[in-house]
Design a protein around this motif. Structure first.
Motif, PDB file in Angstrom:
ATOM      1  N   ASN A 236      -3.395  -5.278  -0.947  1.00  0.00           N
ATOM      2  CA  ASN A 236      -2.779  -6.187  -1.923  1.00  0.00           C
ATOM      3  C   ASN A 236      -2.050  -5.400  -2.994  1.00  0.00           C
ATOM      4  OD1 ASN A 236      -3.265  -7.567  -4.851  1.00  0.00           O
ATOM      5  ND2 ASN A 236      -2.671  -9.058  -3.304  1.00  0.00           N
ATOM      6  N   TYR A 237      -0.881  -5.933  -3.401  1.00  0.00           N
ATOM      7  CA  TYR A 237      -0.178  -5.346  -4.540  1.00  0.00           C
ATOM      8  C   TYR A 237       0.363  -6.420  -5.479  1.00  0.00           C
ATOM      9  CZ  TYR A 237       2.312  -1.631  -7.060  1.00  0.00           C
ATOM     10  OH  TYR A 237       2.744  -0.736  -8.021  1.00  0.00           O
ATOM     11  N   GLY A 238      -0.185  -7.636  -5.380  1.00  0.00           N
ATOM     12  CA  GLY A 238       0.210  -8.638  -6.350  1.00  0.00           C
ATOM     13  C   GLY A 238       0.160 -10.053  -5.817  1.00  0.00           C
ATOM     14  N   LEU A 239       0.331 -10.993  -6.751  1.00  0.00           N
ATOM     15  CA  LEU A 239       0.335 -12.427  -6.447  1.00  0.00           C
ATOM     16  C   LEU A 239       1.382 -13.106  -7.307  1.00  0.00           C
ATOM     17  CD1 LEU A 239      -0.745 -15.118  -5.340  1.00  0.00           C
ATOM     18  CD2 LEU A 239      -2.520 -15.026  -7.106  1.00  0.00           C
ATOM     19  N   ILE A 240       2.269 -13.841  -6.653  1.00  0.00           N
ATOM     20  CA  ILE A 240       3.235 -14.699  -7.338  1.00  0.00           C
ATOM     21  C   ILE A 240       2.685 -16.119  -7.252  1.00  0.00           C
ATOM     22  CG2 ILE A 240       5.611 -15.522  -7.435  1.00  0.00           C
ATOM     23  CD1 ILE A 240       6.403 -12.952  -5.903  1.00  0.00           C
ATOM     24  N   LEU A 241       2.347 -16.680  -8.387  1.00  0.00           N
ATOM     25  CA  LEU A 241       1.676 -17.977  -8.439  1.00  0.00           C
ATOM     26  C   LEU A 241       2.683 -19.074  -8.746  1.00  0.00           C
ATOM     27  CD1 LEU A 241      -1.255 -19.215  -8.352  1.00  0.00           C
ATOM     28  CD2 LEU A 241      -1.132 -19.186 -10.861  1.00  0.00           C
ATOM     29  N   GLY A 242       2.726 -20.079  -7.872  1.00  0.00           N
ATOM     30  CA  GLY A 242       3.594 -21.221  -8.066  1.00  0.00           C
ATOM     31  C   GLY A 242       2.848 -22.403  -8.662  1.00  0.00           C
ATOM     32  N   PRO A 243       3.466 -23.577  -8.665  1.00  0.00           N
ATOM     33  CA  PRO A 243       2.860 -24.752  -9.296  1.00  0.00           C
ATOM     34  C   PRO A 243       1.669 -25.297  -8.512  1.00  0.00           C
ATOM     35  CG  PRO A 243       4.933 -25.336  -8.246  1.00  0.00           C
ATOM     36  CD  PRO A 243       4.836 -23.846  -8.187  1.00  0.00           C
TER      37      PRO A 243
ATOM     38  N   SER B 168       0.843  -1.185   0.000  1.00  0.00           N
ATOM     39  CA  SER B 168       0.000   0.000   0.000  1.00  0.00           C
ATOM     40  C   SER B 168       0.881   1.239   0.000  1.00  0.00           C
ATOM     41  CB  SER B 168      -0.901   0.013   1.233  1.00  0.00           C
ATOM     42  OG  SER B 168      -1.579   1.259   1.367  1.00  0.00           O
ATOM     43  N   PRO B 169       0.406   2.329  -0.604  1.00  0.00           N
ATOM     44  CA  PRO B 169       1.132   3.596  -0.469  1.00  0.00           C
ATOM     45  C   PRO B 169       1.126   4.139   0.957  1.00  0.00           C
ATOM     46  CG  PRO B 169      -0.437   3.671  -2.293  1.00  0.00           C
ATOM     47  CD  PRO B 169      -0.754   2.452  -1.487  1.00  0.00           C
ATOM     48  N   LEU B 170       0.247   3.599   1.795  1.00  0.00           N
ATOM     49  CA  LEU B 170       0.096   4.072   3.177  1.00  0.00           C
ATOM     50  C   LEU B 170       0.871   3.157   4.115  1.00  0.00           C
ATOM     51  CD1 LEU B 170      -1.351   6.086   5.098  1.00  0.00           C
ATOM     52  CD2 LEU B 170      -3.243   4.442   5.188  1.00  0.00           C
ATOM     53  N   ALA B 171       1.964   3.651   4.673  1.00  0.00           N
ATOM     54  CA  ALA B 171       2.838   2.822   5.501  1.00  0.00           C
ATOM     55  C   ALA B 171       2.137   2.294   6.745  1.00  0.00           C
ATOM     56  CB  ALA B 171       4.084   3.612   5.906  1.00  0.00           C
ATOM     57  N   THR B 172       1.176   3.061   7.269  1.00  0.00           N
ATOM     58  CA  THR B 172       0.513   2.699   8.522  1.00  0.00           C
ATOM     59  C   THR B 172      -0.782   1.922   8.308  1.00  0.00           C
ATOM     60  OG1 THR B 172      -0.581   4.867   8.524  1.00  0.00           O
ATOM     61  CG2 THR B 172       1.493   4.660   9.765  1.00  0.00           C
ATOM     62  N   ILE B 173      -0.990   1.368   7.117  1.00  0.00           N
ATOM     63  CA  ILE B 173      -2.272   0.762   6.783  1.00  0.00           C
ATOM     64  C   ILE B 173      -2.707  -0.297   7.783  1.00  0.00           C
ATOM     65  CG2 ILE B 173      -1.162  -0.844   5.147  1.00  0.00           C
ATOM     66  CD1 ILE B 173      -3.776  -0.639   3.464  1.00  0.00           C
ATOM     67  N   ASN B 174      -1.821  -1.185   8.186  1.00  0.00           N
ATOM     68  CA  ASN B 174      -2.210  -2.225   9.136  1.00  0.00           C
ATOM     69  C   ASN B 174      -2.421  -1.661  10.537  1.00  0.00           C
ATOM     70  OD1 ASN B 174      -2.314  -4.292   7.296  1.00  0.00           O
ATOM     71  ND2 ASN B 174      -0.280  -5.089   7.758  1.00  0.00           N
ATOM     72  N   ASP B 175      -1.639  -0.669  10.895  1.00  0.00           N
ATOM     73  CA  ASP B 175      -1.776  -0.059  12.224  1.00  0.00           C
ATOM     74  C   ASP B 175      -3.132   0.627  12.381  1.00  0.00           C
ATOM     75  OD1 ASP B 175       0.858  -0.830  12.749  1.00  0.00           O
ATOM     76  OD2 ASP B 175       1.666   1.079  12.032  1.00  0.00           O
ATOM     77  N   LEU B 176      -3.680   1.152  11.285  1.00  0.00           N
ATOM     78  CA  LEU B 176      -4.942   1.887  11.351  1.00  0.00           C
ATOM     79  C   LEU B 176      -6.170   0.984  11.341  1.00  0.00           C
ATOM     80  CD1 LEU B 176      -4.069   4.880   8.992  1.00  0.00           C
ATOM     81  CD2 LEU B 176      -4.192   4.879  11.491  1.00  0.00           C
ATOM     82  N   GLY B 177      -5.988  -0.312  11.109  1.00  0.00           N
ATOM     83  CA  GLY B 177      -7.098  -1.244  11.273  1.00  0.00           C
ATOM     84  C   GLY B 177      -7.702  -1.757   9.979  1.00  0.00           C
ATOM     85  N   SER B 178      -8.599  -2.707  10.129  1.00  0.00           N
ATOM     86  CA  SER B 178      -9.134  -3.449   8.986  1.00  0.00           C
ATOM     87  C   SER B 178     -10.011  -2.613   8.070  1.00  0.00           C
ATOM     88  CB  SER B 178      -9.910  -4.668   9.486  1.00  0.00           C
ATOM     89  OG  SER B 178      -9.051  -5.550  10.175  1.00  0.00           O
ATOM     90  N   THR B 179     -10.648  -1.563   8.586  1.00  0.00           N
ATOM     91  CA  THR B 179     -11.459  -0.737   7.683  1.00  0.00           C
ATOM     92  C   THR B 179     -10.561   0.014   6.704  1.00  0.00           C
ATOM     93  OG1 THR B 179     -11.542   1.170   9.194  1.00  0.00           O
ATOM     94  CG2 THR B 179     -13.317  -0.469   9.367  1.00  0.00           C
TER      95      THR B 179
END
Length: 267
Positions: A162-169, A142-153
């Motif tokens: 989310n900023y992506g998914l690396i998919l394996g086998p 996230s562009p917001l460094a404190t995103i988790n500290d500020l809570g689930s909303t």
């Protein structure tokens, strides 16, 4: 959608497109998840890419009661879906001065469309939606460094962090292996930072998501990839650091964090 909520969505979208950190939440912090998902839905409409999957995250225990939810979700977009190959390291972008983490995930590929009006699901029913299970790494960001500290909303309002998914086998005979318990371990710069075991949690997470998305008018679609939860935890990562996630005989995923650039993946 009030102008203030649309402004919040627009601020997050602009910051992501410009690879620019946000010093603070861009508006009034949502009081409930319903408001957060209104922001998220608007941001999805503004984002110039196709949704190819969804991430699922946990609500911290102290917020489960007040928010009336145990999980949150956010979209995964086509531009930031990478296919991991054995022995190859995936470079994934992170926001300089924002938030970034790697999360070990067991990932479901949806095999058939879910019924659009079905709200209640059992484990067997959601299992019937699954075409395959893969190993994977969610690149939280996230562009917001404190995103988790500020809570689930706040997390839900910015694409679920989310900023992506690396998919394996694929994991062969995934249901039997999941019932027995699948373990994995995450390393950053060669140091172990977390271990975990998945058993029923991924299916329970999919029950949540199938119901949640149907209520939002976005039922699960064949071909979508679903990250089901951070098995070893949420592990902060910085530009230039390397990660390896080992999936109990199902393979390893190698990746390195690089600086995101405007309107692109990375430099």
């Amino acid at each position: 959608m009030t102008s203030s909520l649309r402004d919040i969505a627009g601020s997050f979208v602009a910051a992501r497109q410009e690879a620019r950190a946000l010093p603070d939440f861009p508006g009034q912090i949502p009081a409930d998840l319903a408001t957060s998902y209104r922001i998220q839905d608007t941001a999805i409409e503004l984002w110039p890419d196709q949704v190819v999957g969804w991430k699922i995250g946990k609500v911290p225990p102290h917020l489960v009661g007040p928010l009336g939810a145990e999980r949150v979700s956010g979209p995964v977009f086509a531009h930031n879906l990478w296919i991991a190959k054995a022995g190859e390291e995936i470079a994934f972008p992170i926001f300089e001065n924002g938030f970034a983490a790697v999360e070990a995930e067991y990932v479901f590929r949806i095999g058939v469309d879910a019924a659009a009006d079905k709200i209640e699901w059992t484990r067997d029913e959601v299992a019937g939606l699954i075409g395959a299970m893969h190993i994977g790494v969610e690149t939280a960001g996230s562009p917001l460094a404190t995103i988790n500290d500020l809570g689930s909303t706040v997390v839900a309002s910015d694409f679920g962090n989310n900023y992506g998914l690396i998919l394996g086998p694929e994991v062969a005979d995934w249901r039997a292996k999941l019932e027995a318990g699948l373990s994995c371990e995450t390393f950053i710069d060669g140091q172990s930072v977390g271990k975990g075991v998945a058993n029923v949690d991924p299916l329970d997470a999919l029950i949540f998501l199938a119901s949640h998305l149907a209520k939002r008018g976005k039922p699960l679609k064949a071909g979508q990839y679903i990250t089901t939860g951070a098995v070893t935890g949420v592990h902060d990562i910085r530009i230039g650091q390397h990660s390896r996630v080992s999936f109990n005989g199902s393979g390893d995923i190698l990746c390195t964090a690089v600086k995101a650039v405007a309107n692109g993946r990375s430099v």
